[in-house]
Write a protein that holds these residues in place. Structure first.
Motif, PDB file in Angstrom:
ATOM      1  N   ASN A  32     -16.267   3.112  -4.720  1.00 43.90           N
ATOM      2  CA  ASN A  32     -15.290   1.732  -4.834  1.00 43.90           C
ATOM      3  C   ASN A  32     -13.958   2.291  -4.470  1.00 43.90           C
ATOM      4  O   ASN A  32     -13.432   1.068  -3.968  1.00 43.90           O
ATOM      5  CB  ASN A  32     -15.772   0.937  -6.517  1.00 43.90           C
ATOM      6  CG  ASN A  32     -14.456  -0.035  -6.636  1.00 43.90           C
ATOM      7  OD1 ASN A  32     -15.153  -0.938  -5.469  1.00 43.90           O
ATOM      8  ND2 ASN A  32     -14.494   0.226  -7.606  1.00 43.90           N
ATOM      9  N   ASP A  33     -13.813   3.411  -5.272  1.00 46.65           N
ATOM     10  CA  ASP A  33     -12.457   4.048  -4.978  1.00 46.65           C
ATOM     11  C   ASP A  33     -12.353   4.265  -3.180  1.00 46.65           C
ATOM     12  O   ASP A  33     -10.895   3.349  -2.532  1.00 46.65           O
ATOM     13  CB  ASP A  33     -12.164   5.364  -4.843  1.00 46.65           C
ATOM     14  CG  ASP A  33     -11.646   5.376  -6.657  1.00 46.65           C
ATOM     15  OD1 ASP A  33     -11.939   4.770  -7.285  1.00 46.65           O
ATOM     16  OD2 ASP A  33     -12.685   6.602  -7.016  1.00 46.65           O
ATOM     17  N   LYS A  34     -13.346   4.707  -2.463  1.00 48.29           N
ATOM     18  CA  LYS A  34     -13.150   4.413  -1.032  1.00 48.29           C
ATOM     19  C   LYS A  34     -12.784   2.962  -0.935  1.00 48.29           C
ATOM     20  O   LYS A  34     -11.481   2.286   0.242  1.00 48.29           O
ATOM     21  CB  LYS A  34     -14.171   4.840  -0.627  1.00 48.29           C
ATOM     22  CG  LYS A  34     -14.269   6.544   0.287  1.00 48.29           C
ATOM     23  CD  LYS A  34     -15.491   6.654  -0.180  1.00 48.29           C
ATOM     24  CE  LYS A  34     -15.442   8.264   0.257  1.00 48.29           C
ATOM     25  NZ  LYS A  34     -16.711   9.105   0.266  1.00 48.29           N
ATOM     26  N   TYR A  35     -13.699   1.890  -1.344  1.00 48.63           N
ATOM     27  CA  TYR A  35     -13.454   0.229  -0.892  1.00 48.63           C
ATOM     28  C   TYR A  35     -11.981  -0.395  -0.848  1.00 48.63           C
ATOM     29  O   TYR A  35     -11.860  -0.857  -0.040  1.00 48.63           O
ATOM     30  CB  TYR A  35     -14.399  -0.126  -1.253  1.00 48.63           C
ATOM     31  CG  TYR A  35     -14.370  -1.840  -1.348  1.00 48.63           C
ATOM     32  CD1 TYR A  35     -15.157  -2.419  -0.129  1.00 48.63           C
ATOM     33  CD2 TYR A  35     -14.251  -2.594  -1.891  1.00 48.63           C
ATOM     34  CE1 TYR A  35     -14.729  -3.618   0.065  1.00 48.63           C
ATOM     35  CE2 TYR A  35     -13.890  -4.025  -1.771  1.00 48.63           C
ATOM     36  CZ  TYR A  35     -14.174  -4.684  -0.255  1.00 48.63           C
ATOM     37  OH  TYR A  35     -14.407  -6.240  -0.484  1.00 48.63           O
ATOM     38  N   THR A  36     -11.789   0.242  -2.442  1.00 44.14           N
ATOM     39  CA  THR A  36     -10.807  -0.291  -2.744  1.00 44.14           C
ATOM     40  C   THR A  36      -8.901   0.198  -2.293  1.00 44.14           C
ATOM     41  O   THR A  36      -8.353  -0.418  -2.176  1.00 44.14           O
ATOM     42  CB  THR A  36     -10.041  -0.040  -4.147  1.00 44.14           C
ATOM     43  OG1 THR A  36     -11.628  -0.373  -4.573  1.00 44.14           O
ATOM     44  CG2 THR A  36      -8.781  -0.136  -4.875  1.00 44.14           C
ATOM     45  N   ASP A  37      -9.319   1.541  -1.903  1.00 43.19           N
ATOM     46  CA  ASP A  37      -8.730   2.244  -0.791  1.00 43.19           C
ATOM     47  C   ASP A  37      -8.441   1.897   0.925  1.00 43.19           C
ATOM     48  O   ASP A  37      -7.188   1.302   1.329  1.00 43.19           O
ATOM     49  CB  ASP A  37      -8.636   4.038  -0.578  1.00 43.19           C
ATOM     50  CG  ASP A  37      -8.482   4.451  -1.753  1.00 43.19           C
ATOM     51  OD1 ASP A  37      -7.457   3.885  -2.619  1.00 43.19           O
ATOM     52  OD2 ASP A  37      -8.695   5.646  -1.551  1.00 43.19           O
ATOM     53  N   ALA A  38      -9.585   0.683   1.002  1.00 45.30           N
ATOM     54  CA  ALA A  38     -10.084   0.745   2.606  1.00 45.30           C
ATOM     55  C   ALA A  38      -8.688  -0.649   2.639  1.00 45.30           C
ATOM     56  O   ALA A  38      -8.304  -1.482   3.689  1.00 45.30           O
ATOM     57  CB  ALA A  38     -11.186   0.898   2.974  1.00 45.30           C
ATOM     58  N   MET A  39      -9.160  -1.633   1.063  1.00 43.20           N
ATOM     59  CA  MET A  39      -8.511  -3.085   1.242  1.00 43.20           C
ATOM     60  C   MET A  39      -7.856  -3.172   1.521  1.00 43.20           C
ATOM     61  O   MET A  39      -6.209  -3.487   1.933  1.00 43.20           O
ATOM     62  CB  MET A  39      -9.805  -3.511  -0.088  1.00 43.20           C
ATOM     63  CG  MET A  39     -11.049  -4.037   0.704  1.00 43.20           C
ATOM     64  SD  MET A  39     -11.172  -5.098   2.537  1.00 43.20           S
ATOM     65  CE  MET A  39     -12.026  -3.736   2.962  1.00 43.20           C
ATOM     66  N   ARG A  40      -6.781  -1.763   0.818  1.00 45.84           N
ATOM     67  CA  ARG A  40      -5.121  -2.072   0.623  1.00 45.84           C
ATOM     68  C   ARG A  40      -4.704  -1.850   1.639  1.00 45.84           C
ATOM     69  O   ARG A  40      -3.950  -1.941   2.152  1.00 45.84           O
ATOM     70  CB  ARG A  40      -5.425  -0.834  -0.809  1.00 45.84           C
ATOM     71  CG  ARG A  40      -3.386  -0.865  -1.214  1.00 45.84           C
ATOM     72  CD  ARG A  40      -3.623   0.441  -1.576  1.00 45.84           C
ATOM     73  NE  ARG A  40      -3.692   1.906  -0.785  1.00 45.84           N
ATOM     74  CZ  ARG A  40      -4.575   2.847  -0.972  1.00 45.84           C
ATOM     75  NH1 ARG A  40      -4.504   2.887  -2.891  1.00 45.84           N
ATOM     76  NH2 ARG A  40      -4.642   4.059  -0.212  1.00 45.84           N
ATOM     77  N   VAL A  42      -5.783  -2.423   4.887  1.00 50.72           N
ATOM     78  CA  VAL A  42      -6.482  -3.410   5.042  1.00 50.72           C
ATOM     79  C   VAL A  42      -5.180  -4.405   5.263  1.00 50.72           C
ATOM     80  O   VAL A  42      -4.471  -4.972   5.739  1.00 50.72           O
ATOM     81  CB  VAL A  42      -7.807  -3.899   5.225  1.00 50.72           C
ATOM     82  CG1 VAL A  42      -7.449  -5.628   6.011  1.00 50.72           C
ATOM     83  CG2 VAL A  42      -8.656  -3.174   5.814  1.00 50.72           C
ATOM     84  N   MET A  43      -4.250  -4.478   3.813  1.00 48.25           N
ATOM     85  CA  MET A  43      -3.378  -5.640   2.901  1.00 48.25           C
ATOM     86  C   MET A  43      -2.404  -5.618   3.529  1.00 48.25           C
ATOM     87  O   MET A  43      -1.340  -5.683   3.803  1.00 48.25           O
ATOM     88  CB  MET A  43      -3.154  -5.426   1.961  1.00 48.25           C
ATOM     89  CG  MET A  43      -5.035  -6.200   1.385  1.00 48.25           C
ATOM     90  SD  MET A  43      -4.661  -8.146   1.349  1.00 48.25           S
ATOM     91  CE  MET A  43      -3.042  -8.780   0.902  1.00 48.25           C
ATOM     92  N   TYR A  44      -1.870  -3.705   4.050  1.00 48.41           N
ATOM     93  CA  TYR A  44      -0.783  -3.396   4.122  1.00 48.41           C
ATOM     94  C   TYR A  44      -0.480  -2.648   5.598  1.00 48.41           C
ATOM     95  O   TYR A  44       0.711  -3.108   5.605  1.00 48.41           O
ATOM     96  CB  TYR A  44      -0.163  -2.016   3.076  1.00 48.41           C
ATOM     97  CG  TYR A  44      -0.191  -2.272   0.890  1.00 48.41           C
ATOM     98  CD1 TYR A  44       1.320  -3.479   1.882  1.00 48.41           C
ATOM     99  CD2 TYR A  44      -1.327  -1.825   0.580  1.00 48.41           C
ATOM    100  CE1 TYR A  44       1.061  -3.533   0.201  1.00 48.41           C
ATOM    101  CE2 TYR A  44      -0.625  -2.216  -0.506  1.00 48.41           C
ATOM    102  CZ  TYR A  44      -0.034  -3.390  -0.866  1.00 48.41           C
ATOM    103  OH  TYR A  44       0.458  -3.900  -2.174  1.00 48.41           O
ATOM    104  N   GLU A  45      -1.351  -2.821   6.142  1.00 49.60           N
ATOM    105  CA  GLU A  45      -1.114  -2.130   7.011  1.00 49.60           C
ATOM    106  C   GLU A  45      -1.544  -3.310   7.903  1.00 49.60           C
ATOM    107  O   GLU A  45      -0.786  -3.174   9.314  1.00 49.60           O
ATOM    108  CB  GLU A  45      -1.881  -0.711   7.974  1.00 49.60           C
ATOM    109  CG  GLU A  45      -1.680   0.343   7.021  1.00 49.60           C
ATOM    110  CD  GLU A  45      -2.350   1.613   7.317  1.00 49.60           C
ATOM    111  OE1 GLU A  45      -3.190   1.956   7.513  1.00 49.60           O
ATOM    112  OE2 GLU A  45      -2.192   2.195   6.342  1.00 49.60           O
ATOM    113  N   ASP A  49      -5.751  -8.769   7.606  1.00 48.88           N
ATOM    114  CA  ASP A  49      -6.589  -9.431   8.980  1.00 48.88           C
ATOM    115  C   ASP A  49      -7.552  -8.016   9.137  1.00 48.88           C
ATOM    116  O   ASP A  49      -7.427  -6.513   9.461  1.00 48.88           O
ATOM    117  CB  ASP A  49      -5.568  -8.993   9.749  1.00 48.88           C
ATOM    118  CG  ASP A  49      -6.887  -9.977  11.469  1.00 48.88           C
ATOM    119  OD1 ASP A  49      -7.867  -9.866  11.227  1.00 48.88           O
ATOM    120  OD2 ASP A  49      -6.276  -9.550  12.425  1.00 48.88           O
ATOM    121  N   ILE A  50      -8.706  -8.215   8.458  1.00 46.11           N
ATOM    122  CA  ILE A  50      -9.509  -7.286   8.632  1.00 46.11           C
ATOM    123  C   ILE A  50     -10.723  -8.029   9.933  1.00 46.11           C
ATOM    124  O   ILE A  50     -10.631  -6.604  11.133  1.00 46.11           O
ATOM    125  CB  ILE A  50     -11.191  -7.622   7.621  1.00 46.11           C
ATOM    126  CG1 ILE A  50     -10.403  -7.649   6.087  1.00 46.11           C
ATOM    127  CG2 ILE A  50     -11.960  -6.427   8.181  1.00 46.11           C
ATOM    128  CD1 ILE A  50     -11.121  -7.454   5.187  1.00 46.11           C
TER     129      ILE A  50
END
Length: 115
Positions: A32-40, A42-45, A49-50
């Motif tokens: 879940n930490d890895k997923y949360t980091d990846a989604m964060r 995606v949002m900022y970088e 847009d996934i």
């Protein structure tokens, strides 16, 4: 970030169901930490847009299923995806939530088979 801490923010049922599949609560927390980091990221970088900018490249017929009571993915998401994929068909299950494939398995299966 609000759901990063599995033990503090997830319901017992959800935590236990997912932990049993992913090797325990500790392994689930790492995942879940890895997923949360990846989604964060995606949002900022990528401005969130996934894959939205690539939807038009999908060429096969596509069934988009949505639960009208889904509080994670809203209906406008399903409608956007359907509009931007050529040959896409949208089906909305009025009583469906995010887990409509589990809670409404018979209707879900019937729609997929018919499609």
């Amino acid at each position: 970030e609000a759901v990063r801490n599995v033990s503090a923010s997830w319901s017992e049922r959800m935590k236990n169901d997912k932990a049993s599949v992913h090797g325990g609560v500790e392994a689930l927390q790492v995942l879940n930490d890895k997923y949360t980091d990846a989604m964060r990221d995606v949002m900022y970088e990528r401005g969130g847009d996934i894959c939205l900018s690539e939807l038009h490249q999908i060429t096969c017929p596509t069934l988009v299923l949505h639960g009208a009571k889904d509080v994670i993915c809203y209906e406008y998401h399903a409608r956007y995806i359907t509009r931007h994929i050529p040959n896409a068909k949208l089906e909305i299950l009025p009583e469906g939530k995010h887990n409509l494939h589990m809670k409404h398995a018979d209707e879900f299966s019937m729609l997929v088979k018919e499609f």
